[in-house]
Design a protein around this motif. Structure first.
Motif, PDB file in Angstrom:
ATOM      1  N   MET A  61     118.189 142.708 144.744  1.00  0.00           N
ATOM      2  CA  MET A  61     117.540 141.458 145.098  1.00  0.00           C
ATOM      3  C   MET A  61     118.582 140.524 145.702  1.00  0.00           C
ATOM      4  SD  MET A  61     115.728 138.443 142.828  1.00  0.00           S
ATOM      5  CE  MET A  61     114.820 139.462 141.761  1.00  0.00           C
ATOM      6  N   ALA A  62     118.224 139.893 146.808  1.00  0.00           N
ATOM      7  CA  ALA A  62     119.135 138.970 147.470  1.00  0.00           C
ATOM      8  C   ALA A  62     119.281 137.707 146.626  1.00  0.00           C
ATOM      9  CB  ALA A  62     118.592 138.610 148.853  1.00  0.00           C
ATOM     10  N   LYS A  63     120.502 137.176 146.645  1.00  0.00           N
ATOM     11  CA  LYS A  63     120.753 135.950 145.895  1.00  0.00           C
ATOM     12  C   LYS A  63     120.050 134.790 146.594  1.00  0.00           C
ATOM     13  CE  LYS A  63     124.217 133.156 143.801  1.00  0.00           C
ATOM     14  NZ  LYS A  63     125.502 133.018 143.266  1.00  0.00           N
ATOM     15  N   LYS A  64     119.371 133.986 145.827  1.00  0.00           N
ATOM     16  CA  LYS A  64     118.641 132.852 146.377  1.00  0.00           C
ATOM     17  C   LYS A  64     119.573 131.666 146.544  1.00  0.00           C
ATOM     18  CE  LYS A  64     114.200 134.273 144.902  1.00  0.00           C
ATOM     19  NZ  LYS A  64     113.042 134.194 145.687  1.00  0.00           N
ATOM     20  N   LYS A  65     119.260 130.853 147.534  1.00  0.00           N
ATOM     21  CA  LYS A  65     120.016 129.635 147.780  1.00  0.00           C
ATOM     22  C   LYS A  65     119.833 128.685 146.597  1.00  0.00           C
ATOM     23  CE  LYS A  65     120.320 125.765 150.927  1.00  0.00           C
ATOM     24  NZ  LYS A  65     119.646 124.990 151.943  1.00  0.00           N
ATOM     25  N   SER A  66     120.888 128.009 146.241  1.00  0.00           N
ATOM     26  CA  SER A  66     120.828 127.056 145.137  1.00  0.00           C
ATOM     27  C   SER A  66     120.444 125.679 145.672  1.00  0.00           C
ATOM     28  CB  SER A  66     122.190 126.986 144.450  1.00  0.00           C
ATOM     29  OG  SER A  66     122.112 126.208 143.292  1.00  0.00           O
ATOM     30  N   VAL A  67     119.678 124.963 144.885  1.00  0.00           N
ATOM     31  CA  VAL A  67     119.281 123.598 145.217  1.00  0.00           C
ATOM     32  C   VAL A  67     119.808 122.703 144.105  1.00  0.00           C
ATOM     33  CG1 VAL A  67     117.311 122.037 145.471  1.00  0.00           C
ATOM     34  CG2 VAL A  67     117.199 124.334 146.444  1.00  0.00           C
ATOM     35  N   LYS A  68     120.369 121.571 144.476  1.00  0.00           N
ATOM     36  CA  LYS A  68     120.880 120.638 143.465  1.00  0.00           C
ATOM     37  C   LYS A  68     119.722 120.114 142.616  1.00  0.00           C
ATOM     38  CE  LYS A  68     123.521 116.462 142.759  1.00  0.00           C
ATOM     39  NZ  LYS A  68     123.950 115.205 143.282  1.00  0.00           N
ATOM     40  N   LEU A  69     119.889 120.212 141.305  1.00  0.00           N
ATOM     41  CA  LEU A  69     118.851 119.733 140.397  1.00  0.00           C
ATOM     42  C   LEU A  69     119.131 118.283 139.999  1.00  0.00           C
ATOM     43  CD1 LEU A  69     118.257 122.886 138.176  1.00  0.00           C
ATOM     44  CD2 LEU A  69     116.879 122.024 140.071  1.00  0.00           C
ATOM     45  N   ASP A  70     118.926 117.391 140.975  1.00  0.00           N
ATOM     46  CA  ASP A  70     119.098 115.967 140.695  1.00  0.00           C
ATOM     47  C   ASP A  70     117.894 115.472 139.893  1.00  0.00           C
ATOM     48  OD1 ASP A  70     117.000 115.682 142.521  1.00  0.00           O
ATOM     49  OD2 ASP A  70     118.260 114.901 144.115  1.00  0.00           O
ATOM     50  N   ALA A  71     117.884 114.199 139.568  1.00  0.00           N
ATOM     51  CA  ALA A  71     116.828 113.645 138.716  1.00  0.00           C
ATOM     52  C   ALA A  71     115.437 113.843 139.325  1.00  0.00           C
ATOM     53  CB  ALA A  71     117.096 112.159 138.458  1.00  0.00           C
ATOM     54  N   ILE A  72     115.327 113.710 140.629  1.00  0.00           N
ATOM     55  CA  ILE A  72     114.018 113.864 141.274  1.00  0.00           C
ATOM     56  C   ILE A  72     113.561 115.322 141.214  1.00  0.00           C
ATOM     57  CG2 ILE A  72     112.776 113.749 143.479  1.00  0.00           C
ATOM     58  CD1 ILE A  72     114.452 111.206 144.091  1.00  0.00           C
ATOM     59  N   ASN A  73     114.459 116.256 141.537  1.00  0.00           N
ATOM     60  CA  ASN A  73     114.084 117.671 141.478  1.00  0.00           C
ATOM     61  C   ASN A  73     113.740 118.095 140.053  1.00  0.00           C
ATOM     62  OD1 ASN A  73     114.234 118.126 144.192  1.00  0.00           O
ATOM     63  ND2 ASN A  73     116.299 118.969 144.149  1.00  0.00           N
ATOM     64  N   ARG A  74     114.450 117.567 139.073  1.00  0.00           N
ATOM     65  CA  ARG A  74     114.124 117.876 137.671  1.00  0.00           C
ATOM     66  C   ARG A  74     112.725 117.366 137.326  1.00  0.00           C
ATOM     67  NH1 ARG A  74     119.660 116.219 136.711  1.00  0.00           N
ATOM     68  NH2 ARG A  74     118.887 114.291 135.775  1.00  0.00           N
ATOM     69  N   LYS A  75     112.405 116.166 137.786  1.00  0.00           N
ATOM     70  CA  LYS A  75     111.082 115.600 137.497  1.00  0.00           C
ATOM     71  C   LYS A  75     109.998 116.402 138.220  1.00  0.00           C
ATOM     72  CE  LYS A  75     108.581 111.459 136.699  1.00  0.00           C
ATOM     73  NZ  LYS A  75     108.621 110.068 136.396  1.00  0.00           N
ATOM     74  N   ILE A  76     110.263 116.835 139.437  1.00  0.00           N
ATOM     75  CA  ILE A  76     109.302 117.675 140.162  1.00  0.00           C
ATOM     76  C   ILE A  76     109.037 118.955 139.370  1.00  0.00           C
ATOM     77  CG2 ILE A  76     108.981 119.151 142.201  1.00  0.00           C
ATOM     78  CD1 ILE A  76     110.386 116.919 143.846  1.00  0.00           C
ATOM     79  N   LEU A  77     110.099 119.635 138.946  1.00  0.00           N
ATOM     80  CA  LEU A  77     109.936 120.881 138.194  1.00  0.00           C
ATOM     81  C   LEU A  77     109.207 120.665 136.874  1.00  0.00           C
ATOM     82  CD1 LEU A  77     113.372 122.631 138.810  1.00  0.00           C
ATOM     83  CD2 LEU A  77     111.120 123.390 139.620  1.00  0.00           C
ATOM     84  N   ALA A  78     109.592 119.630 136.140  1.00  0.00           N
ATOM     85  CA  ALA A  78     108.947 119.358 134.854  1.00  0.00           C
ATOM     86  C   ALA A  78     107.460 119.034 135.045  1.00  0.00           C
ATOM     87  CB  ALA A  78     109.660 118.212 134.139  1.00  0.00           C
ATOM     88  N   THR A  79     107.127 118.373 136.113  1.00  0.00           N
ATOM     89  CA  THR A  79     105.732 117.998 136.362  1.00  0.00           C
ATOM     90  C   THR A  79     104.910 119.203 136.802  1.00  0.00           C
ATOM     91  OG1 THR A  79     106.408 115.761 136.962  1.00  0.00           O
ATOM     92  CG2 THR A  79     104.210 116.466 137.668  1.00  0.00           C
ATOM     93  N   ILE A  80     105.377 119.950 137.802  1.00  0.00           N
ATOM     94  CA  ILE A  80     104.565 121.068 138.294  1.00  0.00           C
ATOM     95  C   ILE A  80     104.512 122.213 137.284  1.00  0.00           C
ATOM     96  CG2 ILE A  80     104.823 120.495 140.728  1.00  0.00           C
ATOM     97  CD1 ILE A  80     106.893 122.691 140.983  1.00  0.00           C
ATOM     98  N   HIS A  81     105.487 122.261 136.379  1.00  0.00           N
ATOM     99  CA  HIS A  81     105.438 123.275 135.326  1.00  0.00           C
ATOM    100  C   HIS A  81     104.210 123.076 134.448  1.00  0.00           C
ATOM    101  CE1 HIS A  81     106.570 125.971 132.152  1.00  0.00           C
ATOM    102  NE2 HIS A  81     106.700 124.977 131.286  1.00  0.00           N
ATOM    103  N   LEU A  82     103.868 121.843 134.173  1.00  0.00           N
ATOM    104  CA  LEU A  82     102.725 121.551 133.307  1.00  0.00           C
ATOM    105  C   LEU A  82     101.439 121.249 134.082  1.00  0.00           C
ATOM    106  CD1 LEU A  82     104.508 119.367 130.610  1.00  0.00           C
ATOM    107  CD2 LEU A  82     103.887 121.781 130.474  1.00  0.00           C
TER     108      LEU A  82
END
Length: 165
Positions: free
Chosen positions: A1-22
């Motif tokens: 599997m190819a390594k995926k590009k990393s994205v900085k998990l700043d406060a906004i990206n963390r909030k996006i992930l936490a929100t769409i997870h639920l």
């Protein structure tokens, strides 16, 4: 599997992930409002997070009690041989059975536990017998724990309470 590009998990990206997870069905406009971004910027960030593999699927929970007959159970498996080849054989076999929805490798006396959903107890027993009867898998013990009641439903990981990387 190819390594995926990393994205900085700043406060906004963390909030996006936490929100769409639920709330995987949240509209981009509502998500943008919650994280204080324009809809275009929010959409770009969400796409970048998905492309980078920080989240990889979305699904809808259904009320099985209202739509079909079923039995839910946890099934514990102990292998005679805990070597890598033996584990790979077991994992490959269980991967092909959709009724075994989740499978976790554990420490302790039990090697694996799987969360299952079958049409009835007979089908659950048949599937467990199919696995345990396959000598190539080397299963020494199967313990089935039928779920009698589900007072709390899995609603996602407590992401906001975990230590972010």
């Amino acid at each position: 599997m190819a390594k995926k590009k990393s994205v900085k998990l700043d406060a906004i990206n963390r909030k996006i992930l936490a929100t769409i997870h639920l709330q995987s069905d949240i509209t981009n406009a509502k998500l943008a409002e919650l994280v204080n971004l324009s809809p275009a910027a929010c959409s770009q960030r969400t796409k970048a997070l998905r492309d980078a593999g920080y989240y990889f699927n979305c699904h809808t929970e259904v009320d099985l009690d209202r739509i079909c007959e079923h039995v839910i159970a946890y099934v514990e498996f102990t292998l005679r041989d805990n070597s890598l080849p033996a584990r790979r054989r077991f994992e490959a076999a269980i991967e092909t059975m959709p009724e075994f929805m989740d499978c976790l490798r554990l420490s302790g006396d039990t090697d694996y536990i799987s969360f299952t959903c079958c049409s009835d107890v007979n089908e659950l027993n048949r599937l467990c017998d199919e696995l345990s009867g396959n000598e190539a898998l080397g299963i020494s013990r199967v313990v089935t724990r039928i779920v009698l009641e589900r007072p709390k439903f899995y609603l996602g990981y407590p992401i906001e309470k975990l230590k972010w990387l």
